[in-house]
Design a protein around this motif. Structure first.
Motif, PDB file in Angstrom:
ATOM      1  N   LEU A   1       0.154  -0.100   8.849  1.00  0.00           N
ATOM      2  CA  LEU A   1      -0.991   0.542   8.205  1.00  0.00           C
ATOM      3  C   LEU A   1      -1.813   1.292   9.239  1.00  0.00           C
ATOM      4  O   LEU A   1      -2.181   0.734  10.279  1.00  0.00           O
ATOM      5  N   THR A   2      -2.086   2.561   8.953  1.00  0.00           N
ATOM      6  CA  THR A   2      -2.862   3.387   9.862  1.00  0.00           C
ATOM      7  C   THR A   2      -3.845   4.230   9.070  1.00  0.00           C
ATOM      8  O   THR A   2      -3.710   4.390   7.856  1.00  0.00           O
ATOM      9  N   ALA A   3      -4.805   4.769   9.779  1.00  0.00           N
ATOM     10  CA  ALA A   3      -5.792   5.651   9.153  1.00  0.00           C
ATOM     11  C   ALA A   3      -6.221   6.693  10.175  1.00  0.00           C
ATOM     12  O   ALA A   3      -6.214   6.421  11.378  1.00  0.00           O
TER      13      ALA A   3
ATOM     14  N   LEU B   1     -10.004  12.588   5.076  1.00  0.00           N
ATOM     15  CA  LEU B   1      -9.667  12.119   3.731  1.00  0.00           C
ATOM     16  C   LEU B   1      -8.896  10.820   3.841  1.00  0.00           C
ATOM     17  O   LEU B   1      -7.852  10.764   4.488  1.00  0.00           O
ATOM     18  N   LEU B   2      -9.432   9.765   3.237  1.00  0.00           N
ATOM     19  CA  LEU B   2      -8.761   8.467   3.190  1.00  0.00           C
ATOM     20  C   LEU B   2      -8.367   8.202   1.745  1.00  0.00           C
ATOM     21  O   LEU B   2      -9.218   8.128   0.861  1.00  0.00           O
ATOM     22  N   ARG B   3      -7.076   8.046   1.502  1.00  0.00           N
ATOM     23  CA  ARG B   3      -6.582   7.743   0.154  1.00  0.00           C
ATOM     24  C   ARG B   3      -5.807   6.448   0.224  1.00  0.00           C
ATOM     25  O   ARG B   3      -4.759   6.378   0.867  1.00  0.00           O
ATOM     26  N   ILE B   4      -6.331   5.419  -0.421  1.00  0.00           N
ATOM     27  CA  ILE B   4      -5.739   4.093  -0.374  1.00  0.00           C
ATOM     28  C   ILE B   4      -5.356   3.680  -1.786  1.00  0.00           C
ATOM     29  O   ILE B   4      -6.202   3.653  -2.673  1.00  0.00           O
ATOM     30  N   PHE B   5      -4.080   3.390  -1.973  1.00  0.00           N
ATOM     31  CA  PHE B   5      -3.592   2.989  -3.282  1.00  0.00           C
ATOM     32  C   PHE B   5      -2.700   1.765  -3.113  1.00  0.00           C
ATOM     33  O   PHE B   5      -1.695   1.813  -2.413  1.00  0.00           O
ATOM     34  N   MET B   6      -3.097   0.682  -3.750  1.00  0.00           N
ATOM     35  CA  MET B   6      -2.396  -0.590  -3.633  1.00  0.00           C
ATOM     36  C   MET B   6      -1.629  -0.880  -4.922  1.00  0.00           C
ATOM     37  O   MET B   6      -2.204  -0.888  -6.001  1.00  0.00           O
ATOM     38  N   ALA B   7      -0.341  -1.119  -4.791  1.00  0.00           N
ATOM     39  CA  ALA B   7       0.459  -1.602  -5.914  1.00  0.00           C
ATOM     40  C   ALA B   7       0.639  -3.091  -5.694  1.00  0.00           C
ATOM     41  O   ALA B   7       0.963  -3.531  -4.587  1.00  0.00           O
ATOM     42  N   TRP B   8       0.407  -3.875  -6.749  1.00  0.00           N
ATOM     43  CA  TRP B   8       0.531  -5.324  -6.589  1.00  0.00           C
ATOM     44  C   TRP B   8       1.150  -5.952  -7.823  1.00  0.00           C
ATOM     45  O   TRP B   8       1.106  -5.393  -8.906  1.00  0.00           O
TER      46      TRP B   8
ATOM     47  N   PHE C   1       0.848  -1.181   0.000  1.00  0.00           N
ATOM     48  CA  PHE C   1       0.000   0.000   0.000  1.00  0.00           C
ATOM     49  C   PHE C   1       0.882   1.229   0.000  1.00  0.00           C
ATOM     50  O   PHE C   1       1.781   1.363   0.832  1.00  0.00           O
ATOM     51  N   GLN C   2       0.645   2.092  -0.962  1.00  0.00           N
ATOM     52  CA  GLN C   2       1.436   3.301  -1.129  1.00  0.00           C
ATOM     53  C   GLN C   2       0.846   4.409  -0.256  1.00  0.00           C
ATOM     54  O   GLN C   2      -0.353   4.467  -0.054  1.00  0.00           O
ATOM     55  N   SER C   3       1.690   5.303   0.222  1.00  0.00           N
ATOM     56  CA  SER C   3       1.173   6.387   1.050  1.00  0.00           C
ATOM     57  C   SER C   3       1.690   7.723   0.538  1.00  0.00           C
ATOM     58  O   SER C   3       1.181   8.249  -0.450  1.00  0.00           O
ATOM     59  N   ASP C   4       2.706   8.266   1.165  1.00  0.00           N
ATOM     60  CA  ASP C   4       3.186   9.606   0.805  1.00  0.00           C
ATOM     61  C   ASP C   4       3.610   9.710  -0.652  1.00  0.00           C
ATOM     62  O   ASP C   4       3.354  10.726  -1.292  1.00  0.00           O
ATOM     63  N   VAL C   5       4.270   8.711  -1.167  1.00  0.00           N
ATOM     64  CA  VAL C   5       4.711   8.749  -2.561  1.00  0.00           C
ATOM     65  C   VAL C   5       3.507   8.935  -3.479  1.00  0.00           C
ATOM     66  O   VAL C   5       3.525   9.749  -4.403  1.00  0.00           O
TER      67      VAL C   5
END
Length: 92
Positions: free
Chosen positions: A73-75, A52-59, A32-36
């Motif tokens: 992982l935090t929110a 604001l929840l922004r969730i981006f998964m690279a797989w 899961f990507q965060s700041d990048v």
């Protein structure tokens, strides 16, 4: 998904979308990507959300087990007007 702040319904929608793309692979490497991600994909919302929840998964599919350290992982706490954005990309 709960650690990322998604409700059960939101987590289900995430899984319903991604699982069919991943289920035939012997293994999947997931990060899961965060700041990048948030720095590269700027977002402007008006009016501004309270949460604001922004969730981006690279797989990436894998033929073997890869030992990776667990991600922390935090929110944020969800309050008021909440915007949820989730997505991802298949790394080839």
């Amino acid at each position: 998904m709960a650690r990322l702040g998604l409700t059960r319904r939101e987590a289900n929608e995430f899984i319903v979308y991604w699982l069919p793309l991943m289920q035939e692979n012997p293994y999947n490497l997931i990060a899961f990507q965060s700041d990048v991600y948030t720095q590269a994909a700027q977002l402007a919302i008006d009016p501004a959300p309270d949460t604001l929840l922004r969730i981006f998964m690279a797989w990436k599919a894998s033929d073997s087990v890869v030992d990776l350290p667990a991600q922390a992982l935090t929110a944020p706490s969800r309050t008021g007007f909440t915007v949820v954005e989730w997505g991802g990309c298949h790394v080839k």
